[in-house]
Design a protein around this motif. Structure first.
Motif, PDB file in Angstrom:
ATOM      1  N   GLY A   1       0.962  -1.194  -0.109  1.00 10.90           N
ATOM      2  CA  GLY A   1      -0.040   0.102   0.118  1.00 10.90           C
ATOM      3  C   GLY A   1       0.783   1.195  -0.143  1.00 10.90           C
ATOM      4  O   GLY A   1       1.683   1.328   0.677  1.00 10.90           O
ATOM      5  N   VAL A   2       0.535   2.313  -0.801  1.00  6.55           N
ATOM      6  CA  VAL A   2       1.208   3.193  -1.042  1.00  6.55           C
ATOM      7  C   VAL A   2       0.542   4.735  -0.865  1.00  6.55           C
ATOM      8  O   VAL A   2      -0.870   4.766  -1.502  1.00  6.55           O
ATOM      9  CB  VAL A   2       2.012   3.560  -2.578  1.00  6.55           C
ATOM     10  N   ASN A   3       0.939   5.679  -0.141  1.00  4.18           N
ATOM     11  CA  ASN A   3       0.275   6.863   0.131  1.00  4.18           C
ATOM     12  C   ASN A   3       0.479   7.710  -1.270  1.00  4.18           C
ATOM     13  O   ASN A   3       1.773   7.802  -1.984  1.00  4.18           O
ATOM     14  CB  ASN A   3       0.892   7.806   1.317  1.00  4.18           C
ATOM     15  N   HIS A   4      -0.373   8.221  -1.810  1.00  2.00           N
ATOM     16  CA  HIS A   4      -0.493   9.025  -3.249  1.00  2.00           C
ATOM     17  C   HIS A   4       0.574  10.011  -2.936  1.00  2.00           C
ATOM     18  O   HIS A   4       1.297  10.299  -3.769  1.00  2.00           O
ATOM     19  CB  HIS A   4      -1.767   9.327  -3.397  1.00  2.00           C
ATOM     20  N   LEU A   5       0.614  10.839  -1.757  1.00  2.00           N
ATOM     21  CA  LEU A   5       1.469  12.025  -1.782  1.00  2.00           C
ATOM     22  C   LEU A   5       3.099  11.494  -1.620  1.00  2.00           C
ATOM     23  O   LEU A   5       3.948  12.054  -2.214  1.00  2.00           O
ATOM     24  CB  LEU A   5       1.004  12.779  -0.462  1.00  2.00           C
TER      25      LEU A   5
ATOM     26  N   ALA B   1       1.701  20.214  -5.456  1.00  2.00           N
ATOM     27  CA  ALA B   1       0.760  20.956  -6.028  1.00  2.00           C
ATOM     28  C   ALA B   1      -0.063  20.294  -7.098  1.00  2.00           C
ATOM     29  O   ALA B   1       0.561  20.264  -8.098  1.00  2.00           O
ATOM     30  CB  ALA B   1       1.431  22.330  -6.594  1.00  2.00           C
ATOM     31  N   SER B   2      -1.222  19.891  -6.721  1.00  2.00           N
ATOM     32  CA  SER B   2      -2.174  19.172  -7.800  1.00  2.00           C
ATOM     33  C   SER B   2      -3.550  19.767  -7.524  1.00  2.00           C
ATOM     34  O   SER B   2      -3.840  20.700  -6.801  1.00  2.00           O
ATOM     35  CB  SER B   2      -2.024  17.742  -7.528  1.00  2.00           C
ATOM     36  N   GLY B   3      -4.481  18.987  -8.031  1.00  2.00           N
ATOM     37  CA  GLY B   3      -5.821  19.050  -7.972  1.00  2.00           C
ATOM     38  C   GLY B   3      -6.336  19.015  -6.684  1.00  2.00           C
ATOM     39  O   GLY B   3      -7.341  19.502  -6.225  1.00  2.00           O
TER      40      GLY B   3
ATOM     41  N   ASP C   1      -7.924  25.473   2.344  1.00  2.00           N
ATOM     42  CA  ASP C   1      -9.170  25.440   1.480  1.00  2.00           C
ATOM     43  C   ASP C   1      -9.079  24.657   0.119  1.00  2.00           C
ATOM     44  O   ASP C   1      -8.871  23.381   0.222  1.00  2.00           O
ATOM     45  CB  ASP C   1      -9.714  26.748   1.373  1.00  2.00           C
ATOM     46  N   ASP C   2      -9.035  25.468  -0.969  1.00  2.00           N
ATOM     47  CA  ASP C   2      -8.959  24.812  -2.048  1.00  2.00           C
ATOM     48  C   ASP C   2      -7.524  24.347  -2.386  1.00  2.00           C
ATOM     49  O   ASP C   2      -6.382  25.073  -2.011  1.00  2.00           O
ATOM     50  CB  ASP C   2      -9.282  25.833  -3.343  1.00  2.00           C
ATOM     51  N   ALA C   3      -7.391  23.070  -3.181  1.00  2.00           N
ATOM     52  CA  ALA C   3      -5.968  23.198  -3.635  1.00  2.00           C
ATOM     53  C   ALA C   3      -5.703  23.960  -4.539  1.00  2.00           C
ATOM     54  O   ALA C   3      -6.438  24.258  -5.373  1.00  2.00           O
ATOM     55  CB  ALA C   3      -5.725  21.561  -3.902  1.00  2.00           C
ATOM     56  N   VAL C   4      -4.457  24.114  -5.022  1.00  2.00           N
ATOM     57  CA  VAL C   4      -3.997  24.952  -6.036  1.00  2.00           C
ATOM     58  C   VAL C   4      -4.702  24.479  -7.480  1.00  2.00           C
ATOM     59  O   VAL C   4      -5.332  25.067  -8.401  1.00  2.00           O
ATOM     60  CB  VAL C   4      -2.391  25.567  -6.427  1.00  2.00           C
ATOM     61  N   GLY C   5      -4.728  23.442  -7.835  1.00  2.00           N
ATOM     62  CA  GLY C   5      -5.221  22.792  -9.006  1.00  2.00           C
ATOM     63  C   GLY C   5      -6.604  22.921  -9.183  1.00  2.00           C
ATOM     64  O   GLY C   5      -7.209  23.002 -10.283  1.00  2.00           O
TER      65      GLY C   5
ATOM     66  N   ILE D   1       9.404  20.137  -6.783  1.00  2.00           N
ATOM     67  CA  ILE D   1       8.181  20.395  -6.883  1.00  2.00           C
ATOM     68  C   ILE D   1       7.352  19.427  -7.883  1.00  2.00           C
ATOM     69  O   ILE D   1       8.027  18.945  -9.036  1.00  2.00           O
ATOM     70  CB  ILE D   1       8.030  22.014  -7.711  1.00  2.00           C
ATOM     71  N   CYS D   2       6.201  18.877  -7.565  1.00  2.00           N
ATOM     72  CA  CYS D   2       5.672  17.764  -8.053  1.00  2.00           C
ATOM     73  C   CYS D   2       4.000  17.838  -7.884  1.00  2.00           C
ATOM     74  O   CYS D   2       3.696  18.829  -7.427  1.00  2.00           O
ATOM     75  CB  CYS D   2       6.151  16.345  -7.476  1.00  2.00           C
ATOM     76  N   GLY D   3       3.400  17.094  -8.787  1.00  2.00           N
ATOM     77  CA  GLY D   3       2.093  17.175  -8.823  1.00  2.00           C
ATOM     78  C   GLY D   3       1.648  17.701 -10.093  1.00  2.00           C
ATOM     79  O   GLY D   3       2.456  18.420 -10.840  1.00  2.00           O
ATOM     80  N   GLY D   4       0.312  17.572 -10.607  1.00  2.00           N
ATOM     81  CA  GLY D   4       0.008  17.982 -11.873  1.00  2.00           C
ATOM     82  C   GLY D   4       0.167  19.578 -12.012  1.00  2.00           C
ATOM     83  O   GLY D   4       0.524  19.829 -13.118  1.00  2.00           O
TER      84      GLY D   4
END
Length: 351
Positions: free
Chosen positions: A108-112, A134-136, A158-162, A266-269
């Protein structure tokens, strides 16, 4: 060792086969952009249904491209959280079936964690480093001390940047996914023509907030006539993008300097954004910081990053029980305290 990685935390069905730490034998991703485009964002029920429809064929294609038979695999790695619970359950249930049927360890892997380690698919990197996801679905800063050693420094309130990019794109009728569309349109705009606010937070200076800039865009649009919006669209999205990048850059710069970290990942969409990449490289480079980005295909959700993170755990002798459950909210590492509460940061542009 060969590891299959399965990722289904949101709206991408992804399966990859990785051999060793950097050899990607296959990396197959089935996108759902066309399904969610009409809604301007991901519809969880539709996402999970689509995962069920395609996950078998995606896995079969990954094995075929890699020219690997199931008996040659050493383990099955899978995202178990965080993410959309219905989507997670599809991938996790499928992975459990494969692990049981093929007699392979389940990881099992944590997505982050997958995102934070994705840079190692392409190059070696020394620890420690500052990791910005930094993702959706996520906007978080981590101190990465080693494999499996993570300290959460700050996260969005609050909101994620994506998510903010997608909501602004929906507001403007631009389509989905909003990040890529805004990035393209902003290249023809002036980022200084329309000024939007940058959030300045009390308490933990490394937290983020993107709801304010999103609301500011909505109020600005309400004041425009349709023909005015058309003529000012490029400047508008460039101004919004600049505000979002400013907030990400300001927190990353503050954390890297206060902690004396030379390397920043820096990673994520959202790490695919061209303006973000250029400004991080230029401005952190002036501070003698090394900035690293995975390639765009490894910034967005993919199975290779999950396979790699699973491989790291397999090397450490870890495995997961078949009773492993999916978790929509799954913390990664411990939360740093005290020394990271420096008061409100001074935004690079206080507007």
């Amino acid at each position: 060792m060969k590891v299959m990685g399965i990722e289904s935390s949101c709206d991408e069905t992804a399966v990859a086969i990785v051999e060793g730490e950097t050899d990607i034998l296959s990396d197959v991703v089935a996108s759902q952009n066309e399904i969610h485009n009409r809604y301007g964002g991901v519809v969880p029920e539709l996402a999970s249904r689509r995962h069920m429809e395609v996950i078998v064929s995606v896995a079969e294609e990954a094995l075929a491209r890699a020219r690997v038979a199931p008996q040659e695999l050493d383990a099955i790695a899978v995202t178990c959280g965080p993410g959309l619970i219905g989507s997670l359950l599809v991938g996790l249930s499928f992975a459990k079936g494969l692990a049981y049927g093929w007699g392979k360890p389940l990881l099992g892997v944590n997505h982050l964690e997958g995102h934070l380690l994705s840079i190692f698919l392409e190059q070696e990197l020394a620890f420690p480093y500052l990791g910005l996801v930094a993702s959706g679905g996520h906007t978080s800063l981590y101190l990465v001390n080693g494999f499996g050693e993570y300290e959460l420094l700050g996260a969005t309130l609050d909101d994620a940047v994506g998510e903010a990019f997608d909501k602004v794109a929906k507001l403007l009728g631009l389509g989905y996914p909003g990040g890529a569309i805004i990035d393209r349109l902003a290249k023809d705009g002036d980022p200084a023509a329309i000024e939007f606010p940058r959030a300045s937070l009390s308490g933990n200076a490394l937290n983020f907030s993107f709801s304010g800039v999103k609301t500011a865009v909505a109020y600005f649009v309400r004041r425009l006539k349709p023909e005015e919006l058309a003529t000012r669209l490029a400047d508008l999205v460039a101004g919004f993008q600049e505000a979002a990048v400013d907030m990400l850059l300001e927190r990353a710069r503050l954390a890297a300097c206060k902690l004396g970290l030379r390397r920043v990942v820096i990673c994520g969409g959202v790490a695919s954004n061209s303006r973000l990449r250029r400004r991080f490289k230029e401005e952190l480079g002036l501070l003698n910081k090394e900035v690293f980005f995975p390639s765009p295909s490894h910034c967005t959700d993919n199975g290779a990053m999950i396979a790699h993170a699973g491989l790291r755990r397999l090397i450490k002798g870890e495995s997961s029980s078949l009773a492993l459950d999916a978790q929509s909210s799954l913390p990664l590492g411990g939360r740093a305290s005290g020394i990271f509460s420096w008061g409100s940061p001074r935004p690079s542009q206080n507007k």
